[in-house]
Design an enzyme around this catalytic site. Structure first.
Site, PDB file in Angstrom:
ATOM      1  N   ASP A  18      -3.098  14.073  24.716  1.00 37.83           N
ATOM      2  CA  ASP A  18      -3.389  14.971  23.599  1.00 37.83           C
ATOM      3  C   ASP A  18      -3.640  14.112  22.350  1.00 37.83           C
ATOM      4  O   ASP A  18      -2.745  13.402  21.894  1.00 37.83           O
ATOM      5  CB  ASP A  18      -2.159  15.877  23.404  1.00 37.83           C
ATOM      6  CG  ASP A  18      -2.326  16.824  22.237  1.00 37.83           C
ATOM      7  OD1 ASP A  18      -3.330  16.715  21.510  1.00 37.83           O
ATOM      8  OD2 ASP A  18      -1.440  17.670  22.054  1.00 37.83           O
ATOM      9  N   CYS A  75      -9.511  20.383  21.085  1.00 39.61           N
ATOM     10  CA  CYS A  75      -9.776  18.943  21.302  1.00 39.61           C
ATOM     11  C   CYS A  75     -10.298  18.684  22.716  1.00 39.61           C
ATOM     12  O   CYS A  75     -11.485  18.459  22.921  1.00 39.61           O
ATOM     13  CB  CYS A  75      -8.517  18.117  21.046  1.00 39.61           C
ATOM     14  SG  CYS A  75      -7.883  18.259  19.358  1.00 39.61           S
ATOM     15  N   ARG A  76      -9.401  18.715  23.702  1.00 37.06           N
ATOM     16  CA  ARG A  76      -9.791  18.246  25.036  1.00 37.06           C
ATOM     17  C   ARG A  76     -10.666  19.218  25.818  1.00 37.06           C
ATOM     18  O   ARG A  76     -11.718  18.824  26.330  1.00 37.06           O
ATOM     19  CB  ARG A  76      -8.522  17.905  25.840  1.00 37.06           C
ATOM     20  CG  ARG A  76      -7.761  16.740  25.243  1.00 37.06           C
ATOM     21  CD  ARG A  76      -6.335  16.670  25.759  1.00 37.06           C
ATOM     22  NE  ARG A  76      -5.544  17.808  25.308  1.00 37.06           N
ATOM     23  CZ  ARG A  76      -4.322  18.094  25.696  1.00 37.06           C
ATOM     24  NH1 ARG A  76      -3.731  17.318  26.587  1.00 37.06           N
ATOM     25  NH2 ARG A  76      -3.675  19.139  25.214  1.00 37.06           N
ATOM     26  N   SER A  77     -10.250  20.496  25.916  1.00 35.68           N
ATOM     27  CA  SER A  77     -11.046  21.397  26.782  1.00 35.68           C
ATOM     28  C   SER A  77     -12.428  21.726  26.208  1.00 35.68           C
ATOM     29  O   SER A  77     -13.391  21.806  26.975  1.00 35.68           O
ATOM     30  CB  SER A  77     -10.264  22.656  27.165  1.00 35.68           C
ATOM     31  OG  SER A  77      -9.925  23.426  26.048  1.00 35.68           O
ATOM     32  N   ASN A 102      -7.360  24.387  22.683  1.00 41.51           N
ATOM     33  CA  ASN A 102      -8.810  24.608  22.875  1.00 41.51           C
ATOM     34  C   ASN A 102      -9.609  24.165  21.641  1.00 41.51           C
ATOM     35  O   ASN A 102     -10.637  24.757  21.317  1.00 41.51           O
ATOM     36  CB  ASN A 102      -9.106  26.095  23.219  1.00 41.51           C
ATOM     37  CG  ASN A 102     -10.523  26.357  23.717  1.00 41.51           C
ATOM     38  OD1 ASN A 102     -11.067  27.421  23.470  1.00 41.51           O
ATOM     39  ND2 ASN A 102     -11.133  25.418  24.398  1.00 41.51           N
ATOM     40  N   CYS A 129      -6.883  23.484  27.862  1.00 39.81           N
ATOM     41  CA  CYS A 129      -5.871  22.605  27.266  1.00 39.81           C
ATOM     42  C   CYS A 129      -4.921  23.491  26.453  1.00 39.81           C
ATOM     43  O   CYS A 129      -4.843  24.706  26.701  1.00 39.81           O
ATOM     44  CB  CYS A 129      -6.515  21.495  26.426  1.00 39.81           C
ATOM     45  SG  CYS A 129      -7.505  22.079  25.027  1.00 39.81           S
TER      46      CYS A 129
HETATM   47  P1  4NP Z   1      -5.909  20.337  22.506  1.00 35.99           P
HETATM   48  O1  4NP Z   1      -5.147  19.560  21.325  1.00 35.99           O
HETATM   49  O2  4NP Z   1      -4.845  21.020  23.339  1.00 35.99           O
HETATM   50  O3  4NP Z   1      -6.580  19.249  23.246  1.00 35.99           O
HETATM   51  O4  4NP Z   1      -6.855  21.315  21.839  1.00 35.99           O
HETATM   52  C1  4NP Z   1      -4.226  20.166  20.462  1.00 35.99           C
HETATM   53  C2  4NP Z   1      -4.678  20.887  19.374  1.00 35.99           C
HETATM   54  C3  4NP Z   1      -3.772  21.449  18.494  1.00 35.99           C
HETATM   55  C4  4NP Z   1      -2.413  21.285  18.723  1.00 35.99           C
HETATM   56  C5  4NP Z   1      -1.968  20.565  19.821  1.00 35.99           C
HETATM   57  C6  4NP Z   1      -2.881  20.007  20.690  1.00 35.99           C
HETATM   58  N1  4NP Z   1      -1.488  21.821  17.815  1.00 35.99           N
HETATM   59  O5  4NP Z   1      -0.269  21.569  17.970  1.00 35.99           O
HETATM   60  O6  4NP Z   1      -1.880  22.560  16.878  1.00 35.99           O
END
Ligand code: 4NP
Length: 170
Positions: A136, A24-26, A22, A19
């Site tokens: 997200d 939340c989702r992955s 790294n 993602c």
């Molecule tokens: P992820 O979610 O891609 O599922 O880990 C996010 C985590 C942090 C951010 C964006 C999406 N950020 O903008 O910091």
């Protein structure tokens, strides 16, 4: 699941979930899939990891809201630390699953052409043909994290069923 007989030709020996951050989702797909592989007694045959296309959160634990959601399903994400995608990942992993379309295009942009066939959308393995991207949840509320957890859990179940089917074919 879409086109199950044409999606993959053989069982992947390694899968990387990707993602943006790294956190939340992955890492959720990483932890949930690992958990389900253990239950299916397939955990010794497939290597699992996760990474982010961005490096903002390298070294961090998954987001506390994501960990809380996973915990509700009896799954711990505490062993996972964020890392960024490396060029060597494209060689090392058999299957690279992007959590959304933007992760997919970011991966395609940095992957050598002869390895691009390894990159797929995670939701290609979902039963919901209309879905492309795991939303997200980072800037939303706990409900968004819980929704992501459910979507990832059911898609990982489909992916395991699909891999079992490939096993049977071999
Ligand atoms: P992820 O979610 O891609 O599922 O880990 C996010 C985590 C942090 C951010 C964006 C999406 N950020 O903008 O910091």
């Amino acid at each position: 699941m879409r086109s199950p007989d044409t999606t993959l030709e053989k069982k992947p020996a390694s899968i990387l979930f990707v993602c943006l951050g790294n956190i939340c989702r992955s890492p959720t797909a990483h932890g949930v899939f690992e958990h389900q592989l253990k239950k299916a007694d397939l955990h010794t045959s497939i290597r699992i990891d996760s990474a982010g296309t961005g490096a903002y959160h390298v070294g961090e634990l998954p987001d506390s809201r994501m960990r809380a959601s996973a915990r509700q399903h009896g799954i711990s994400l505490e062993h996972i630390r964020a890392r960024a995608v490396h060029e060597s990942d494209f060689e090392e992993f058999d299957l690279i699953l992007a959590m959304d379309e933007s992760n997919f295009s970011d991966l395609m942009a940095i992957c050598p052409e002869h390895l691009q066939h390894k990159i797929r959308l995670f939701l290609d393995f979902s039963r919901h043909a209309e879905l492309q991207s795991v939303p997200d949840p980072y800037f939303g509320d706990q409900d968004g994290f819980d929704h992501v957890m459910r979507l990832i859990t059911e898609t990982c179940e489909n992916l395991i069923a699909y891999i079992r089917m490939l096993n049977d074919k071999i």
